[in-house]
Design a protein around this motif. Sequence first.
Motif, PDB file in Angstrom:
ATOM      1  N   GLN A   1      48.563  39.763  30.336  1.00  0.00           N
ATOM      2  CA  GLN A   1      49.399  38.589  30.550  1.00  0.00           C
ATOM      3  C   GLN A   1      48.566  37.372  30.916  1.00  0.00           C
ATOM      4  O   GLN A   1      48.961  36.256  30.661  1.00  0.00           O
ATOM      5  CB  GLN A   1      50.404  38.861  31.673  1.00  0.00           C
ATOM      6  CG  GLN A   1      51.510  39.824  31.269  1.00  0.00           C
ATOM      7  CD  GLN A   1      52.522  39.969  32.366  1.00  0.00           C
ATOM      8  OE1 GLN A   1      52.683  39.097  33.198  1.00  0.00           O
ATOM      9  NE2 GLN A   1      53.222  41.093  32.385  1.00  0.00           N
TER      10      GLN A   1
ATOM     11  N   LEU B   1      55.333  40.851  29.411  1.00  0.00           N
ATOM     12  CA  LEU B   1      55.020  39.897  28.345  1.00  0.00           C
ATOM     13  C   LEU B   1      53.526  39.897  28.083  1.00  0.00           C
ATOM     14  O   LEU B   1      52.726  40.125  28.995  1.00  0.00           O
ATOM     15  CB  LEU B   1      55.460  38.479  28.741  1.00  0.00           C
ATOM     16  CG  LEU B   1      56.938  38.221  29.000  1.00  0.00           C
ATOM     17  CD1 LEU B   1      57.127  36.811  29.545  1.00  0.00           C
ATOM     18  CD2 LEU B   1      57.762  38.416  27.738  1.00  0.00           C
ATOM     19  N   TRP B   2      53.145  39.625  26.849  1.00  0.00           N
ATOM     20  CA  TRP B   2      51.762  39.340  26.520  1.00  0.00           C
ATOM     21  C   TRP B   2      51.672  37.845  26.258  1.00  0.00           C
ATOM     22  O   TRP B   2      52.169  37.339  25.246  1.00  0.00           O
ATOM     23  CB  TRP B   2      51.320  40.138  25.288  1.00  0.00           C
ATOM     24  CG  TRP B   2      51.276  41.630  25.538  1.00  0.00           C
ATOM     25  CD1 TRP B   2      51.121  42.247  26.727  1.00  0.00           C
ATOM     26  CD2 TRP B   2      51.379  42.658  24.552  1.00  0.00           C
ATOM     27  NE1 TRP B   2      51.114  43.615  26.574  1.00  0.00           N
ATOM     28  CE2 TRP B   2      51.266  43.905  25.252  1.00  0.00           C
ATOM     29  CE3 TRP B   2      51.533  42.687  23.172  1.00  0.00           C
ATOM     30  CZ2 TRP B   2      51.326  45.142  24.591  1.00  0.00           C
ATOM     31  CZ3 TRP B   2      51.589  43.908  22.510  1.00  0.00           C
ATOM     32  CH2 TRP B   2      51.484  45.120  23.212  1.00  0.00           C
ATOM     33  N   LEU B   3      51.040  37.140  27.186  1.00  0.00           N
ATOM     34  CA  LEU B   3      50.983  35.682  27.131  1.00  0.00           C
ATOM     35  C   LEU B   3      49.667  35.201  26.534  1.00  0.00           C
ATOM     36  O   LEU B   3      48.627  35.837  26.694  1.00  0.00           O
ATOM     37  CB  LEU B   3      51.143  35.087  28.532  1.00  0.00           C
ATOM     38  CG  LEU B   3      52.453  35.381  29.264  1.00  0.00           C
ATOM     39  CD1 LEU B   3      52.425  34.764  30.654  1.00  0.00           C
ATOM     40  CD2 LEU B   3      53.645  34.852  28.478  1.00  0.00           C
ATOM     41  N   SER B   4      49.732  34.048  25.873  1.00  0.00           N
ATOM     42  CA  SER B   4      48.504  33.410  25.394  1.00  0.00           C
ATOM     43  C   SER B   4      47.739  32.845  26.592  1.00  0.00           C
ATOM     44  O   SER B   4      48.312  32.671  27.679  1.00  0.00           O
ATOM     45  CB  SER B   4      48.847  32.306  24.397  1.00  0.00           C
ATOM     46  OG  SER B   4      49.572  31.262  25.027  1.00  0.00           O
TER      47      SER B   4
ATOM     48  N   GLU C   1      49.322  30.169  28.267  1.00  0.00           N
ATOM     49  CA  GLU C   1      50.720  30.549  28.465  1.00  0.00           C
ATOM     50  C   GLU C   1      51.692  29.680  27.679  1.00  0.00           C
ATOM     51  O   GLU C   1      52.862  29.547  28.025  1.00  0.00           O
ATOM     52  CB  GLU C   1      51.071  30.552  29.961  1.00  0.00           C
ATOM     53  CG  GLU C   1      50.215  31.502  30.770  1.00  0.00           C
ATOM     54  CD  GLU C   1      50.686  31.653  32.200  1.00  0.00           C
ATOM     55  OE1 GLU C   1      51.694  31.012  32.571  1.00  0.00           O
ATOM     56  OE2 GLU C   1      50.044  32.419  32.954  1.00  0.00           O
TER      57      GLU C   1
ATOM     58  N   ALA D   1      54.539  33.448  24.252  1.00  0.00           N
ATOM     59  CA  ALA D   1      54.735  34.793  24.790  1.00  0.00           C
ATOM     60  C   ALA D   1      55.100  35.745  23.666  1.00  0.00           C
ATOM     61  O   ALA D   1      55.841  35.391  22.740  1.00  0.00           O
ATOM     62  CB  ALA D   1      55.840  34.793  25.839  1.00  0.00           C
TER      63      ALA D   1
ATOM     64  N   GLY E   1      56.834  39.475  23.204  1.00  0.00           N
ATOM     65  CA  GLY E   1      57.578  40.461  23.972  1.00  0.00           C
ATOM     66  C   GLY E   1      58.973  40.647  23.420  1.00  0.00           C
ATOM     67  O   GLY E   1      59.258  40.349  22.263  1.00  0.00           O
TER      68      GLY E   1
ATOM     69  N   HIS F   1      56.766  29.626  25.507  1.00  0.00           N
ATOM     70  CA  HIS F   1      57.020  30.176  26.839  1.00  0.00           C
ATOM     71  C   HIS F   1      57.309  29.105  27.887  1.00  0.00           C
ATOM     72  O   HIS F   1      58.053  29.349  28.835  1.00  0.00           O
ATOM     73  CB  HIS F   1      55.812  31.007  27.278  1.00  0.00           C
ATOM     74  CG  HIS F   1      55.960  31.638  28.630  1.00  0.00           C
ATOM     75  ND1 HIS F   1      56.925  32.582  28.909  1.00  0.00           N
ATOM     76  CD2 HIS F   1      55.255  31.459  29.793  1.00  0.00           C
ATOM     77  CE1 HIS F   1      56.824  32.954  30.174  1.00  0.00           C
ATOM     78  NE2 HIS F   1      55.824  32.297  30.734  1.00  0.00           N
TER      79      HIS F   1
ATOM     80  N   LYS G   1      62.977  28.430  25.269  1.00  0.00           N
ATOM     81  CA  LYS G   1      62.209  29.580  24.768  1.00  0.00           C
ATOM     82  C   LYS G   1      62.377  29.766  23.256  1.00  0.00           C
ATOM     83  O   LYS G   1      62.688  30.845  22.761  1.00  0.00           O
ATOM     84  CB  LYS G   1      62.632  30.863  25.485  1.00  0.00           C
ATOM     85  CG  LYS G   1      62.681  30.775  26.990  1.00  0.00           C
ATOM     86  CD  LYS G   1      61.319  30.498  27.597  1.00  0.00           C
ATOM     87  CE  LYS G   1      61.373  30.469  29.117  1.00  0.00           C
ATOM     88  NZ  LYS G   1      60.116  30.063  29.741  1.00  0.00           N
TER      89      LYS G   1
END
Length: 560
Positions: A32, A51-54, A57, A60, A62, A79, A84
């Motif tokens: 994350q 979540l897998w965030l950049s 951020e 996202a 997910g 995100h 969103k």
Amino acid sequence: MVESVKEMAPDLPCILYYFFFFLLLPSSLVAQRNGNVKVGDSLTAGDEAALWLSPAEDFAFGFHQLGQKDLYLLAIWYHKIPDKTIIWYANGDRPAPKESTVKLTAEFGVVLNNPQGGEIWKSGPGNGEAASGFMNDTGNFLVANEGGEKLWQSFDLPTDTLLPTQIMEKNDTGGLSSRLSETNFSRGRFQFRLIEDGNAVLNTINLRTGSPYDAYFWSNTVDSNSSNAGYQVVFNESGYLYVLRANTKREPLTLGSVVSATENYHRATLNFDGVFVLYSHPKNSSGNERWSVVRTMPENICINVSGQTGTGPCGFNGVCTISTDQRANCSCPPRFSLLDPDDRYGGCKPDFPTQVCAEDVPNAPEDYELEEVDNTDWPFSDYESYTPYNIEDCKKACLQDCFCNCSSTSYWLVWLAFAFLFFYHKKFTRTPQVERAVQSNLRCFSYKDLVDATNGFKEEVGRGSFGIVYKGLIQIDAEVSEERAILTYWAYDCYQAGMMHALVENDEEALDDMEKFERFVMVAVWCIQEDPESETNHEDGYADARRHNSSWCSTMSKPI
């Protein structure tokens, strides 16, 4: 182990403390923070923190919950902004139930499974070589092998959106496909593609087979010389969208300048109603900002989607009107209702039994009536045409024809108060007879109404032309009587005698611009003459005005 690290912390440099702290975190939480995903990392539908965030951020990866249902979409979205906005999704046709999982595997890449372990979707190819994933700040999620070589990326399989730095190749995996509706992420009825001849096009499709129908927007980048034809659709890092020709010349799809990509997000989305829109949005959002429209393609989806096969943005029998932001507003004709009450873009069905052409089934004209719908058409539905026919003749023809569900009549309409002429189009839909109160409504227009409705009269008609621009903005709900048509004599005589003020009485706005007013009286007079080259023979011209409802009539098999 955790307690021993805490006891050591005061005697260790801060960086060493944080190093041990990160080692104790689950791998999914580490991902994350830096965008990195390792083989074996997973997310669970329903866990909002998963979540897998950049790295920055901005994006996202997910599970996005669909409405209030326990169904989830594996997706990538913006995100940091409040709404969103989704820019990519994997399982639009098969939403995942709660407790489903997504996992990065070496064998198959990213794999989405339901709670029972059944496979819903997978990215591929893993081939036993996938070693890591990365959620990029460009909005691209990619899978790589141990050497960092790309095995798969979401940018290669776009759904309904393009992002800056993304490139679409010729005949590239179907291009963009719209959603079925605002909340239904199944494949919709519209595509954006770069086709073999070099044109970037928007077209409708057959939903069952996916085969394309007629295009309704073109980039005009086709060329008989392939070295000059369109080669790629490029959305560059500055937020500028264009078609790149093989000779490196750019043909813009973004018109004019764009706002800074440093301070704004950019996206190009094919919406569910078939409108391809370029958007921008401030990155530092206070919560009140919305996506701003940079350009819409086409400018009028209601008029442009008129191919001989497929449906428009409103489905079969739907009536489309354009909104102020160039999006489609859909409604049903009189005595029709939505096929799906929750989807006003999904077409309309009749609220009455439809007629059949059979000897043992009566279809007497008195059993039906015609509902009038102004300025509306069902293109390419005509199967009979009658000329010359007035309105009553047209109605009678449809009522006596068991195949006719709709009839159309068009003629020139003179609005004599100000001597302006508009093309008036009437449409009648055939429905069973019911008792109802009949109300006639005649609307009068001031000079300002006419100026506003015709965009300040910016478009004029040349001498000898019958082609006045029909903007579809003025609706008159009553027929023009023969007596009014005779008043064209008076309008012409006022023009000849230089007494134009008599036509507008005390309308100050018209009196303030008599030169323009006089010019449009001349246009109206020209357009109602049978001989458009004649300027003075108004005896013949007014004969045509008196026959204003003797034009053409066509019968159609739509709607139904």
